[in-house]
Every structure is written in structure tokens, then in C-alpha cells.
Design a protein around this motif. Structure first.
Motif: not given
Length: 113
Positions: A11-32
Motif C-alpha cells: 500500500s502507498y500508506e505503508d510505503l510512506k510510513q515504513v519506507t525502508r521496511g517496504t523497500i526491504e520487503k520488495i527486495c526480499d520478494f524479488l530475492g535481491k
């Protein structure tokens, strides 16, 4: 689809509130795995202000005659700003439709309630 292994729900709200954590979540999802300096660069260049100024992400490279009605892809980058643009009647109508359509999703998917 949220139960599928190849689908990541954000969610955009998560991305705004927990930006670093959300980007890390995306990286984990992509295996990066990103190094700290790489993650810092992603945070810097994916910030709303930097993207708004970047001609490649803000539609400013598209000729004006192609963009209809003065489309402004990136407005303010704020969550909840729609409240300043909807009338009370529009907000009530939206809430009714939203509740009807979103009833099939678990409540934790709607953090802005």
C-alpha cells in the motif's frame, strides 16, 4: 492473488510510513539483497520529491498535446489528501462503494480506516 507466491501486495500508506521496511520487503520478494549504501540510494531516488523532479517519472517528457486535461501524475505525495478534494457527498458515496467492494479482503489490508 495475495496468497500466491508470485504476488506482492503493498500500500502507498505503508510505503510512506515504513519506507525502508517496504523497500526491504520488495527486495526480499524479488530475492535481491541490497547493501546498506545501495538501499540508501534506492531510498534517495525513490523519494516523492526526487521522482517529482525527474522528467523520466513525472510525465514531463510527454508532449503536452498527448497529455489530456493537464494531467498531473505527481501531485503532493501525501496520504489522505483526497479528503481535501472530495465533497461530503462524494466521500459518502465513495465510502459506500469502497465498503461493498472491499468486504472480501481482511481488515488489515485497509490500514487507513
Amino acid at each position: 492473488m495475495r496468497e500466491m507466491d508470485n504476488f506482492l501486495l503493498l500500500s502507498y500508506e505503508d510505503l510512506k510510513q515504513v519506507t525502508r521496511g517496504t523497500i526491504e520487503k520488495i527486495c526480499d520478494f524479488l530475492g535481491k539483497k541490497l547493501e546498506k549504501d545501495e538501499l540508501d540510494l534506492v531510498l534517495k531516488y525513490s523519494s516523492f520529491q526526487v521522482m517529482k523532479e525527474n522528467k523520466m517519472s513525472n510525465l514531463s517528457i510527454i508532449p503536452e498535446d498527448v497529455v489530456t486535461n493537464g494531467l498531473n501524475l505527481m501531485r503532493k505525495g501525501m496520504t489522505g489528501d483526497w479528503k481535501n478534494n472530495f465533497t461530503v457527498a462524494q466521500a459518502e458515496t465513495f465510502d459506500k462503494v469502497f465498503q461493498k467492494k472491499m468486504i472480501v479482503f481482511p481488515p488489515e489490508l485497509v490500514p487507513w480506516q
